[in-house]
Design a protein around this motif. Structure first.
Motif: not given
Length: 422
Positions: A362-363, A332, A307, A366-367, A335
């Protein structure tokens, strides 16, 4: 810092900082290389050099503005000493050339008027903007301040060989100030610096350096004796060591990583900790045949995904200047792919923990949201529930783990616990 500075220290700090500011490699690696090439620099001088380099990196935007945008590394160090560390021009005068004396007088008189959120927080604009969007401006500024302070030293006790009370008593007997961590039952925290690698407890495998937030990830995985467990992005094995200890060196613990060099660093640590159930496995990528052979066989899988590292800026202030928006976007994608691949190894009823040391949604959220939407065979298990089972009290723990140095005193960490239901 108010000690007398020598010309050797100032020159060395400027040279080391110049190497670091190329931002080609992590600052700690660059400093290690610099010291190897300059073995005549003593331990005390090395301490000053490291402190100066990290001091400038933490306050880079402000220091660069005050010193002048074209100022060389030596002047950046001098600016940090005067504007951040409280040195007077008179104290530093014996170290200055005539041109530097004139420049320093002007720099000392300058006022710093931050015009953007990036200037206010000593963060790049893209990162400052993201934190404001997530947390609001007031909290983002406070969080940036916490990220800009040096981190304390945390260690983890090896439960296979000792316990926290015994280790605390040992340090108290030695006159070392130490305290139990707030959350992890294995954490001990020191506010000062210690040469732990030469301490008998370290040499005997009784303790390891590990941030308290990182320790909590092991308790979320919560492996049991005799299980099949995978640490999917094991690196140098910090979390692998904890998982193995919680398993009491029984069952099988696979430590996967794409870097043979990183895994090689884990070997002496595993031996020192007394672990014999760990299988270090180099893979080419997340879909390696070695991973496919274990589909549906794992009781527990930890994905501590690569990350941006924005939660570790207290320890790695250069990261905020080396990382980019494009880099985060690429991460992302990686990931999501790693999480999907690792999930295939989990058997029905098994547990999958996705974690990062990033603060960026977002990392993180959202993942996990996208993964759950695409994988109905998995359900989310509240982090608060898992921590309670481990008798870990964290009042603000909810569905997912969101740690940061401002509110928890740890590095920034995110984790979600997922269970395969079919």
């Amino acid at each position: 810092m108010t000690t007398l500075i020598t010309s050797v220290q100032l020159d060395a700090a400027g040279e080391a900082l110049q190497d670091v500011l190329r931002f080609e490699f992590p600052a700690d690696n660059v400093l290690s290389g610099f010291f190897r090439m300059n073995r005549n620099i003593g331990a005390r001088d090395r301490s000053f050099v490291a402190e100066a380099v990290y001091g400038v990196l933490r306050n880079y935007r402000q220091v660069k503005t005050l010193a002048g945008q074209d100022a060389r590394a030596r002047k950046l160090v001098l600016t940090w000493l005067v504007r951040q560390e409280g040195y007077s021009v008179r104290q530093l005068e014996p170290l200055l050339s005539r041109g530097e004396e004139e420049w320093m007088g002007k720099m000392k008189a300058k006022s710093y008027k931050p015009s953007s959120i990036g200037d206010k927080t000593n963060l790049p604009d893209w990162l400052a903007t993201r934190l404001v969007a997530q947390y609001g401006e007031e909290k983002a500024q406070a969080l940036a301040g916490a990220l800009n302070r040096p981190a304390p030293l945390d260690i983890r006790v090896n439960p296979m060989t000792t316990d926290r009370d015994t280790v605390l008593a040992r340090f108290e007997q030695e006159g070392v100030a130490a305290a139990a961590g707030l959350y992890s039952p294995l954490c001990i925290r020191f506010e000062g610096r210690l040469a732990l690698q030469r301490h008998p407890l370290f040499e005997e495998g009784g303790i390891e350096v590990q941030d308290e937030g990182s320790q909590l990830l092991g308790f979320l995985v919560a492996p049991k004796r005799g299980e099949m467990v995978a640490d999917f992005c094991a690196g140098a094995g910090g979390k692998t060591l904890l998982l193995g200890a919680l398993m009491r060196s029984t069952g099988r613990l696979y430590a996967f990583d794409v870097s043979e060099k990183r895994l090689a660093k884990a070997k002496p640590r595993l031996a020192r900790a007394g672990l014999s159930n760990v299988h270090l496995t180099v893979i080419a990528h997340e879909n390696d045949i070695k991973v496919k052979r274990l589909v549906g066989k794992m009781d527990r899988v930890l994905v501590d995904a690569p990350c941006s590292g924005t939660g570790t800026l207290r320890r790695n202030p250069d990261l905020k200047w080396r990382q980019t928006e494009t880099g985060v976007a690429e991460l992302t994608t990686k990931q999501a792919s790693i999480l999907a691949s690792a999930s295939r190894m989990v058997k029905p009823g098994g547990r999958l923990v996705y974690a990062t040391c990033s603060l960026l949604a977002e990392e993180n959220d959202q993942i996990v949201d996208a993964f759950l939407a695409a994988h109905p065979a998995f359900r989310q298990v509240p982090v608060a529930e898992v921590l309670a089972q481990a008798k870990i009290e964290m009042p603000d723990a909810g569905e997912r783990l969101h740690l940061n140095p401002l509110e928890h005193g740890t590095d920034g960490f995110f984790a979600a616990v997922l269970e395969r239901i079919s």
